[in-house]
Design a protein around this motif. Structure first.
Motif: not given
Length: 299
Positions: A118-143, A147-149
């Motif tokens: 939520k915080s990453r999307i609120q601040v960075a918008g689509k740079l963080a992910g297209k949706s909260p789930l997409d953001c978490l998936i990206r975070t998991y792939k990268q970290e 990173g998710v926790f």
């Protein structure tokens, strides 16, 4: 037992739709650069987001808390009610603290990844992910799962004192001297005040949590919680630990007033239905019988 969790879920969803716009303002104010601030204050942030993105911008990232807060509140209210119910003296302060602490620990497992997305999307918008789930998936792939926790420890450090002040304040303000059922205005007032008090105590922890979780979307600045705290105070002063407090408190009263009211009335309706129709599974069986025998529906 399951009704406690369902009531908490309903209360959480109701609270999210009331308070998400001000939560978006809070996170943007907390995480903006102090040396070159994007917004002059909470009102300026609110107007800017509304002007540039409309109402949709204020509800950016709302799908994460709708799903997440429903889960968090289900766990929070469900765990609290069940721990309280199974203690020797359910009405004692010791029981309330124990139940609230347990609820805070368990709810952190949901609120930590939920608030990160939520915080990453609120601040960075689509740079963080297209949706909260997409953001978490990206975070998991990268970290990976770490990173998710990211921020889990500090989330729990915030949740435990927040839950203690939250439930103890509500129980104190909503309890009647003659054990009568609290009225709706009393529930709204007690819930609103409980929400405000629960933010006053751990707010500086929440500021560090937000900065630490958002960190890494573009560049990594902090090595850990202590490093984040040290750099924040050194660069922005102690006042920065209370940045965004005003919209948070303004949001806290109506959100938690609505949340507690939804929880209380859900439980009353569930209990009333159980008293007249029996257990939920028995009610379902009776309704199925309607199709087969054309009897009057118990609903």
């Amino acid at each position: 037992m399951s009704l406690d969790f369902l009531a908490g879920c309903i209360g959480g969803v109701a609270g999210v739709f009331v308070g998400h716009p001000l939560d978006t303002v809070r996170v943007n104010i907390q995480t903006q650069c102090a040396r070159n601030p994007k917004y002059r204050g909470s009102l300026d942030c609110f107007k800017s987001l509304l002007r540039k993105e409309g109402v949709r911008g204020l509800y950016r990232g709302v799908s994460s808390p709708v799903a997440g807060v429903a889960g968090v509140n289900a766990v929070m209210f469900g765990v609290y009610a069940n721990v309280e119910r199974n203690m020797a003296d359910p009405r004692s302060l010791k029981t309330q603290i124990a139940a609230a602490t347990t609820a805070g620990v368990f709810s952190s497992f949901i609120s930590s990844p939920m608030e990160l997305a939520k915080s990453r999307i609120q601040v960075a918008g689509k740079l963080a992910g297209k949706s909260p789930l997409d953001c978490l998936i990206r975070t998991y792939k990268q970290e990976n799962i770490k990173g998710v926790f990211r921020g889990f420890g500090i989330t729990m450090a915030r949740e435990v004192p927040a839950m203690i002040t939250y439930f103890v304040t509500y129980e104190f303000l909503s309890r009647t001297t003659d054990d009568r059922v609290a009225s709706t205005p009393q529930i709204l007032f007690a819930g609103g005040v409980a929400g405000v008090v629960s933010w006053l105590v751990p707010y500086p922890i929440d500021v560090i949590k937000s900065k630490f979780q958002v960190d890494g979307v573009a560049t990594r600045l902090y090595a850990g919680y202590a490093d984040c705290l040290r750099k924040t105070v050194a660069n922005e002063g102690l006042r920065s630990l209370y940045r965004g407090l005003a919209p948070t408190l303004v949001r806290a009263f109506p959100v938690n007033a609505v949340t507690f009211c939804a929880v209380e009335w859900s439980m009353r309706l569930f209990e009333r239905g159980a008293a007249t129709l029996g257990r939920p599974e028995e009610m379902l069986k009776q309704c199925v019988d309607v199709v087969l025998t054309e009897k009057a529906c118990p609903c």
